[in-house]
Design a protein around this motif. Structure first.
Motif, PDB file in Angstrom:
ATOM      1  N   PRO A 204       7.551  47.308  53.798  1.00 27.14           N
ATOM      2  CA  PRO A 204       6.426  46.163  54.028  1.00 27.14           C
ATOM      3  C   PRO A 204       6.391  45.359  55.514  1.00 27.14           C
ATOM      4  O   PRO A 204       5.602  45.003  55.929  1.00 27.14           O
ATOM      5  CB  PRO A 204       6.712  45.221  52.918  1.00 27.14           C
ATOM      6  N   SER A 205       7.664  45.324  55.873  1.00 23.73           N
ATOM      7  CA  SER A 205       7.886  44.378  57.276  1.00 23.73           C
ATOM      8  C   SER A 205       7.676  45.505  58.465  1.00 23.73           C
ATOM      9  O   SER A 205       7.292  44.815  59.631  1.00 23.73           O
ATOM     10  CB  SER A 205       9.267  44.301  57.568  1.00 23.73           C
ATOM     11  N   GLY A 206       7.292  46.736  58.160  1.00 22.71           N
ATOM     12  CA  GLY A 206       6.623  47.589  59.390  1.00 22.71           C
ATOM     13  C   GLY A 206       8.048  48.297  59.447  1.00 22.71           C
ATOM     14  O   GLY A 206       7.562  49.455  60.638  1.00 22.71           O
ATOM     15  N   LYS A 207       9.003  48.149  59.227  1.00 19.58           N
ATOM     16  CA  LYS A 207      10.328  49.049  59.621  1.00 19.58           C
ATOM     17  C   LYS A 207      10.233  50.162  58.751  1.00 19.58           C
ATOM     18  O   LYS A 207       9.548  50.371  57.870  1.00 19.58           O
ATOM     19  CB  LYS A 207      11.628  48.543  59.458  1.00 19.58           C
ATOM     20  N   ALA A 208      10.680  51.383  59.331  1.00 20.13           N
ATOM     21  CA  ALA A 208      10.942  52.753  58.637  1.00 20.13           C
ATOM     22  C   ALA A 208      12.360  53.322  58.689  1.00 20.13           C
ATOM     23  O   ALA A 208      13.192  52.828  59.388  1.00 20.13           O
ATOM     24  CB  ALA A 208       9.782  53.498  59.220  1.00 20.13           C
ATOM     25  N   PHE A 209      12.660  54.311  57.543  1.00 20.11           N
ATOM     26  CA  PHE A 209      13.825  54.893  57.555  1.00 20.11           C
ATOM     27  C   PHE A 209      13.723  56.228  56.812  1.00 20.11           C
ATOM     28  O   PHE A 209      12.660  56.496  56.422  1.00 20.11           O
ATOM     29  CB  PHE A 209      14.835  54.256  56.922  1.00 20.11           C
ATOM     30  N   TRP A 210      14.512  57.231  57.410  1.00 19.56           N
ATOM     31  CA  TRP A 210      14.299  58.474  56.573  1.00 19.56           C
ATOM     32  C   TRP A 210      15.169  58.518  55.570  1.00 19.56           C
ATOM     33  O   TRP A 210      16.211  57.926  55.426  1.00 19.56           O
ATOM     34  CB  TRP A 210      15.044  59.557  57.711  1.00 19.56           C
ATOM     35  N   PHE A 211      14.687  59.019  54.600  1.00 21.28           N
ATOM     36  CA  PHE A 211      15.518  59.253  53.162  1.00 21.28           C
ATOM     37  C   PHE A 211      15.404  60.598  52.999  1.00 21.28           C
ATOM     38  O   PHE A 211      14.388  61.323  52.887  1.00 21.28           O
ATOM     39  CB  PHE A 211      14.549  58.454  52.007  1.00 21.28           C
ATOM     40  N   HIS A 212      16.657  61.050  52.502  1.00 23.66           N
ATOM     41  CA  HIS A 212      17.152  62.427  52.371  1.00 23.66           C
ATOM     42  C   HIS A 212      17.624  62.632  50.747  1.00 23.66           C
ATOM     43  O   HIS A 212      18.761  62.041  50.697  1.00 23.66           O
ATOM     44  CB  HIS A 212      18.204  63.187  53.353  1.00 23.66           C
ATOM     45  N   GLY A 213      17.061  63.096  49.925  1.00 25.76           N
ATOM     46  CA  GLY A 213      17.387  63.314  48.598  1.00 25.76           C
ATOM     47  C   GLY A 213      18.137  64.795  48.216  1.00 25.76           C
ATOM     48  O   GLY A 213      17.373  65.758  48.664  1.00 25.76           O
ATOM     49  N   VAL A 214      19.120  64.764  48.016  1.00 26.77           N
ATOM     50  CA  VAL A 214      19.981  66.035  47.982  1.00 26.77           C
ATOM     51  C   VAL A 214      20.663  66.377  46.470  1.00 26.77           C
ATOM     52  O   VAL A 214      20.814  65.425  45.999  1.00 26.77           O
ATOM     53  CB  VAL A 214      21.189  66.179  48.967  1.00 26.77           C
ATOM     54  N   LEU A 248      15.748  57.154  63.566  1.00 28.35           N
ATOM     55  CA  LEU A 248      15.353  56.076  62.758  1.00 28.35           C
ATOM     56  C   LEU A 248      16.678  55.903  61.637  1.00 28.35           C
ATOM     57  O   LEU A 248      17.366  56.916  61.716  1.00 28.35           O
ATOM     58  CB  LEU A 248      14.212  56.098  61.785  1.00 28.35           C
ATOM     59  N   PRO A 249      16.920  54.757  61.179  1.00 32.66           N
ATOM     60  CA  PRO A 249      18.212  54.532  60.333  1.00 32.66           C
ATOM     61  C   PRO A 249      17.978  55.741  58.990  1.00 32.66           C
ATOM     62  O   PRO A 249      16.835  56.071  58.741  1.00 32.66           O
ATOM     63  CB  PRO A 249      18.093  53.267  59.667  1.00 32.66           C
ATOM     64  N   ALA A 250      18.926  56.069  58.404  1.00 34.23           N
ATOM     65  CA  ALA A 250      18.479  56.912  57.454  1.00 34.23           C
ATOM     66  C   ALA A 250      19.517  56.815  56.106  1.00 34.23           C
ATOM     67  O   ALA A 250      20.690  56.124  56.172  1.00 34.23           O
ATOM     68  CB  ALA A 250      19.170  58.431  57.752  1.00 34.23           C
ATOM     69  N   ILE A 251      18.950  57.064  54.958  1.00 37.52           N
ATOM     70  CA  ILE A 251      19.803  56.983  53.811  1.00 37.52           C
ATOM     71  C   ILE A 251      19.872  58.446  53.201  1.00 37.52           C
ATOM     72  O   ILE A 251      18.687  58.995  53.095  1.00 37.52           O
ATOM     73  CB  ILE A 251      19.258  56.034  52.546  1.00 37.52           C
ATOM     74  N   VAL A 252      20.895  59.053  52.638  1.00 38.92           N
ATOM     75  CA  VAL A 252      21.044  60.432  52.029  1.00 38.92           C
ATOM     76  C   VAL A 252      21.558  60.012  50.691  1.00 38.92           C
ATOM     77  O   VAL A 252      22.780  59.128  50.689  1.00 38.92           O
ATOM     78  CB  VAL A 252      22.107  61.211  52.904  1.00 38.92           C
TER      79      VAL A 252
END
Length: 331
Positions: A204-214, A248-252
């Motif tokens: 919602p803030s306009g920021k974005a990140f990559w999400f990787h579901g494994v 971009l930041p990322a969460i795996v």
């Protein structure tokens, strides 16, 4: 030495020998035998059993000859091996810094729930209750088939954005999100029928990140489901290359079918320059939810440097062999 004392003494020697041999062989990597990989899993159990055997052997042993000294030194070596790998999760530094709700922009936070629901599990109602109570922003559900997709249909009332890939091979995966998902892609690495989900999440803030579901395949050979018999697991390496190339930041996150102290997981962490959320906070063992003894952490969150942790919680069991996990992050 009484009969019972003698029996216990030799049982301790036998168990100690197994712990020593298993601990030493668990250091061997790059071999094609699946059971060498499995030796990496129960390190907490090795550690606890090793300390117990050392104390009991010291109390029961009456003759300190070369054999007893060798066994003691072997147990000390086994305890040291396991401590180096396990204790950083309990008392080590925290590479993912903590944040508090009053220090972050709530519009730049995201709560992510992970759940391997077990394809044969029929307690979907309990799982839906857990999801509703936790009210995560994103829910990654693994081992979903068409039956599970029908039972999870109510989630779409809350989660407007989805990426779905159910399968009948125990590796189906679906992502539910309250936030918009862009550039979403289902990718396949080692196996053409084992999906992973990769998407850019807009906060919602306009920021974005990559999400990787494994959900890489398990190291144990299976006749019914995909495995890596005779092959190396390369899926995490492929994901690491994706993360390393992103700005971009990322969460795996997902069910790695592997403990995070394994060589494969640590190579993945280093290659992608990721941080393990568990380190310094606890084991949070998620499998096997049906056993009080043989449990280890298989469901993980790895994040890039700019991500902070607000919450980390293992959620209640719901009939699966995995406990769900919940984490809330701030960018």
């Amino acid at each position: 030495m009484g009969t019972l004392r003698t029996i216990l003494y030799y049982i301790i020697i036998f168990v100690s020998t197994i712990i020593i041999v298993a601990s030493l062989f668990s250091l061997v990597y790059d071999v094609s035998y699946w059971y060498s990989k499995v030796l990496d899993f129960p390190r907490t159990q090795y550690l606890i059993a090793g300390v117990g055997c050392l104390l009991l052997f010291s109390l029961l042993n009456r003759k300190w000859n070369k054999a007893s000294v060798a066994l003691t030194l072997g147990l000390l070596a086994a305890i040291l091996i396991q401590s180096i790998l396990v204790l950083p999760y309990l008392v080590g530094e925290r590479p993912v810094p903590e944040a508090t709700a009053d220090t972050v922009d709530q519009q730049s936070t995201v709560g992510i729930l992970l759940a391997n629901v077990l394809i044969t599990n029929e307690q979907a109602a309990i799982f839906l209750d857990i999801v509703r109570q936790r009210d995560a922003d994103m829910v990654l559900v693994m081992e979903v088939n068409d039956r599970w997709m029908r039972q999870l249909q109510p989630l779409e009332e809350t989660y407007a954005h989805t990426v779905k890939h159910p399968t009948d091979n125990s590796y189906g995966m679906t992502l539910y999100s309250k936030f918009p998902l862009e550039e979403s892609e289902v990718m396949f690495f080692n196996h053409d029928d084992v999906p992973s989900i990769h998407t850019q999440v807009q906060l919602p803030s306009g920021k974005a990140f990559w999400f990787h579901g494994v959900h890489p395949v398990a190291p144990v050979p299976k006749k019914k489901y995909p495995d890596n018999r005779g092959e190396k697991e390369v899926a995490l390496g492929e994901v690491a290359e994706l993360v390393a190339a992103e700005t971009l930041p990322a969460i795996v996150a997902g069910d790695f079918n592997d403990v995070s102290w394994s060589r494969t997981a640590r190579l993945f962490e280093n290659q992608a320059d990721l941080r393990n959320v568990r380190l310094g906070r606890g084991l949070y063992s998620t499998f096997d939810a049906n056993s009080w003894i043989m449990r280890w952490p298989l469901d993980h969150y790895f994040v890039t440097e700019s991500v902070r942790l607000l919450e980390l919680e293992r959620l209640p069991a719901f009939g699966s062999d995995h406990f769900p996990m919940y984490a809330r992050f701030a960018l």
